[in-house]
Write a protein that holds these residues in place. Structure first.
Motif, PDB file in Angstrom:
ATOM      1  N   UNK A  93       9.625   1.026  -0.873  1.00 31.62           N
ATOM      2  CA  UNK A  93      10.162   1.292  -2.208  1.00 31.62           C
ATOM      3  C   UNK A  93       9.799   2.726  -2.589  1.00 31.62           C
ATOM      4  N   UNK A  94      10.809   3.581  -2.700  1.00 30.56           N
ATOM      5  CA  UNK A  94      10.530   4.972  -3.039  1.00 30.56           C
ATOM      6  C   UNK A  94      10.548   5.232  -4.541  1.00 30.56           C
ATOM      7  N   UNK A  95      10.720   4.197  -5.360  1.00 32.79           N
ATOM      8  CA  UNK A  95      10.760   4.356  -6.809  1.00 32.79           C
ATOM      9  C   UNK A  95       9.524   3.791  -7.523  1.00 32.79           C
ATOM     10  N   UNK A 140       3.859  11.419  -5.483  1.00 36.52           N
ATOM     11  CA  UNK A 140       4.605  11.732  -4.270  1.00 36.52           C
ATOM     12  C   UNK A 140       4.323  10.718  -3.166  1.00 36.52           C
ATOM     13  N   UNK A 141       4.437   9.442  -3.514  1.00 35.01           N
ATOM     14  CA  UNK A 141       4.121   8.353  -2.591  1.00 35.01           C
ATOM     15  C   UNK A 141       5.252   7.341  -2.567  1.00 35.01           C
ATOM     16  N   UNK A 142       5.322   6.633  -1.462  1.00 32.08           N
ATOM     17  CA  UNK A 142       6.230   5.502  -1.337  1.00 32.08           C
ATOM     18  C   UNK A 142       5.391   4.243  -1.190  1.00 32.08           C
ATOM     19  N   UNK A 143       5.883   3.157  -1.749  1.00 37.71           N
ATOM     20  CA  UNK A 143       5.214   1.863  -1.584  1.00 37.71           C
ATOM     21  C   UNK A 143       5.702   1.236  -0.291  1.00 37.71           C
ATOM     22  N   UNK A 144       4.772   0.783   0.513  1.00 36.73           N
ATOM     23  CA  UNK A 144       5.102   0.119   1.774  1.00 36.73           C
ATOM     24  C   UNK A 144       4.614  -1.318   1.662  1.00 36.73           C
ATOM     25  N   UNK A 158       0.858  -1.174   0.000  1.00 40.51           N
ATOM     26  CA  UNK A 158       0.000   0.000   0.000  1.00 40.51           C
ATOM     27  C   UNK A 158       0.895   1.225   0.000  1.00 40.51           C
ATOM     28  N   UNK A 159       0.297   2.378  -0.092  1.00 41.66           N
ATOM     29  CA  UNK A 159       1.073   3.600  -0.152  1.00 41.66           C
ATOM     30  C   UNK A 159       1.203   4.230   1.229  1.00 41.66           C
TER      31      UNK A 159
END
Length: 175
Positions: free
Chosen positions: A152-154, A163-167, A130-131
């Protein structure tokens, strides 16, 4: 009532997929091989929606995939989509609860059914992505025995406005 997706109810796929309110983000921190996070609340909220996925009929007859719907009377208000993953986990591809039915325990019930399905398929746990801006989801997973396994910031870098990171969250079952 939870019912597996069939050819008869396939039209209910995506019915529960409604927008969410973004009111902040989690800030994951990795130290001594353990992920923790804090929360940053935004001064201004905004809504975010997800595109509807195409219906994939292979989820009906493939024992390595499934979709479950949650019904109130004859109205589909929730769904969870799962498949086996190469690493021995069940990949929770999507969970959605219609806006007017959130915070009533439906997500928890769907998650419990996903755990049953994963155990029936001899998988070692559940995993999902999720983000970081979906604090409600992050709180939900944390409360339900998931831990962060990576960030994952890419992943969303193609989308300049995201402007999101995957968690990545994991719930490894006890042996």
């Amino acid at each position: 009532m939870i019912i597996k997706m069939t050819h008869e109810n396939i039209e209910d796929f995506n019915k529960a997929n409604e927008e969410l309110t973004v009111f902040g983000r989690i800030i994951p921190k990795y130290k001594d091989d353990v992920w923790t996070y804090t929360e940053e609340l935004f001064s201004e909220q905004y809504t975010k929606g997800y595109d509807n996925e195409d219906i994939d009929v292979s989820y009906i007859d493939n024992e390595n995939k499934t979709v479950y719907f949650y019904y109130v009377d004859n109205d589909c208000v929730g769904q969870i989509q799962l498949r086996t993953h190469w690493n021995g986990y069940a990949l929770l591809e999507d969970i959605a609860v219609a806006k007017n039915w959130r915070n009533k325990g439906i997500g928890k019930i769907l998650l419990e059914r996903a755990i049953e399905w994963a155990k029936e398929n001899k998988l070692i746990g559940l995993m999902l992505e999720t983000q970081d801006v979906n604090i409600s989801a992050c709180r939900f997973y944390s409360k339900n025995n998931f831990i962060i396994g990576g960030v994952d910031n890419m992943l969303y870098s193609k989308f300049p406005t995201a402007n999101e990171k995957a968690v990545f969250w994991y719930n490894k079952f006890e042996d």
